[in-house]
Design a protein around this motif. Structure first.
Motif, PDB file in Angstrom:
ATOM      1  N   MET A   1      76.698  76.942  44.619  1.00 57.47           N
ATOM      2  CA  MET A   1      77.940  77.622  44.980  1.00 57.47           C
ATOM      3  C   MET A   1      79.019  77.283  43.963  1.00 57.47           C
ATOM      4  O   MET A   1      79.126  76.128  43.529  1.00 57.47           O
TER       5      MET A   1
ATOM      6  N   ILE B   1      77.790  82.419  45.537  1.00 50.42           N
ATOM      7  CA  ILE B   1      76.844  81.525  46.206  1.00 50.42           C
ATOM      8  C   ILE B   1      75.462  82.163  46.214  1.00 50.42           C
ATOM      9  O   ILE B   1      75.335  83.387  46.334  1.00 50.42           O
TER      10      ILE B   1
ATOM     11  N   LYS C   1      71.058  80.210  50.086  1.00 46.57           N
ATOM     12  CA  LYS C   1      71.926  79.122  50.537  1.00 46.57           C
ATOM     13  C   LYS C   1      72.993  79.641  51.494  1.00 46.57           C
ATOM     14  O   LYS C   1      73.332  78.972  52.485  1.00 46.57           O
TER      15      LYS C   1
ATOM     16  N   ALA D   1      78.779  73.841  53.028  1.00 44.50           N
ATOM     17  CA  ALA D   1      78.047  73.630  51.777  1.00 44.50           C
ATOM     18  C   ALA D   1      77.866  72.141  51.518  1.00 44.50           C
ATOM     19  O   ALA D   1      76.783  71.680  51.137  1.00 44.50           O
TER      20      ALA D   1
ATOM     21  N   LEU E   1      74.448  71.355  49.477  1.00 43.62           N
ATOM     22  CA  LEU E   1      74.421  72.303  48.365  1.00 43.62           C
ATOM     23  C   LEU E   1      75.071  71.672  47.142  1.00 43.62           C
ATOM     24  O   LEU E   1      76.040  70.903  47.254  1.00 43.62           O
TER      25      LEU E   1
ATOM     26  N   TYR F   1      77.530  72.141  44.126  1.00 44.64           N
ATOM     27  CA  TYR F   1      78.685  73.037  43.976  1.00 44.64           C
ATOM     28  C   TYR F   1      79.564  72.562  42.834  1.00 44.64           C
ATOM     29  O   TYR F   1      79.518  71.397  42.419  1.00 44.64           O
TER      30      TYR F   1
END
Length: 226
Positions: free
Chosen positions: A109, A156, A160, A181, A186, A188
């Motif tokens: 992301m 993104i 996900k 997130a 995730l 990022y």
């Protein structure tokens, strides 16, 4: 990669055509979600070449969820979804910068950070600047989330995004995505984006009701996922 763009739009007939025209040609689908507009947002978006969905229930998150539901019905899912506002405050051509960390497999992301980019004078109101600062400080304290902005210009990975099970239907959408997130592990990052005065009056920062409504919902969302 297949890139699709979702643009929530409420009474943005004067701006949305400009946004669509400057989206890079590599994008597969430009989806404008007409969020109960009473102007020519739908007509302008169609004429500019976008796919237009109608969402009669007002709400930024509600419009985003409508766009996601449309993508779920496609035979071939996108690899990445980009969210972009319809008011022409962002620079759509900077999408390639936002996507680069995903293309390089360095992030799931990416948030376009107005705090790290160049802002035209008056593009963000004092409550917006303070609200972003406060929200990101609270996210860091409670979730160890390293963000400088709740910028709506973001990308993104589709798989996900689906895993986040997004729920918020209005002002809490952006911060819900960022908190989830982090909580879901995730990867990022942020990239600087430029920001200019929007066309027309903001439905959030342009009214006292909008400012307090957005502020309350953002703080409530942080508390909800603490």
């Amino acid at each position: 990669m297949l890139i699709d763009v979702i643009i929530p739009a409420f009474n943005e007939a004067n701006a949305v055509g400009k946004v669509i025209a400057e989206i890079p040609a590599f994008v597969r689908n430009i989806i404008v979600v007409n969020n109960n507009s009473n102007d020519d947002t739908r007509k302008v978006s169609l004429n500019a070449g976008a796919i237009v969905l109608d969402e009669p229930q007002k709400g930024y998150g509600k419009a985003c969820l409508k766009g996601i539901a449309y993508l779920e019905g496609l035979k071939q899912s996108p690899d990445v979804v980009v969210f972009l506002d319809a008011d022409y405050s962002d620079y759509p051509e900077e999408m390639v910068n936002i996507l680069e960390p995903i293309f390089q497999d360095n992030a799931d992301m990416v948030i376009g950070s107005r705090a790290k980019g160049s802002r035209e004078y008056g593009a963000m109101t004092l409550p917006q600047v303070f609200g972003n600062w406060l929200a990101t400080k609270l996210m860091f304290k409670l979730f160890k989330a390293d963000f400088s902005d709740l910028g709506p210009f973001r990308a993104i990975r589709w798989n996900k995004l689906k895993a986040l099970n997004m729920q918020d239907e209005d002002y809490g959408w952006t911060i819900e995505m960022q908190i989830k997130a982090v909580k879901n592990g995730l990867s990022y990052t942020e990239v600087p984006v430029n920001y200019r005065k929007r066309i027309g009056v903001s439905k959030v920062s342009g009214t006292i009701k909008g400012v307090f409504g957005a502020g309350y919902k953002i703080l409530w969302t942080i508390w909800k996922y603490r």
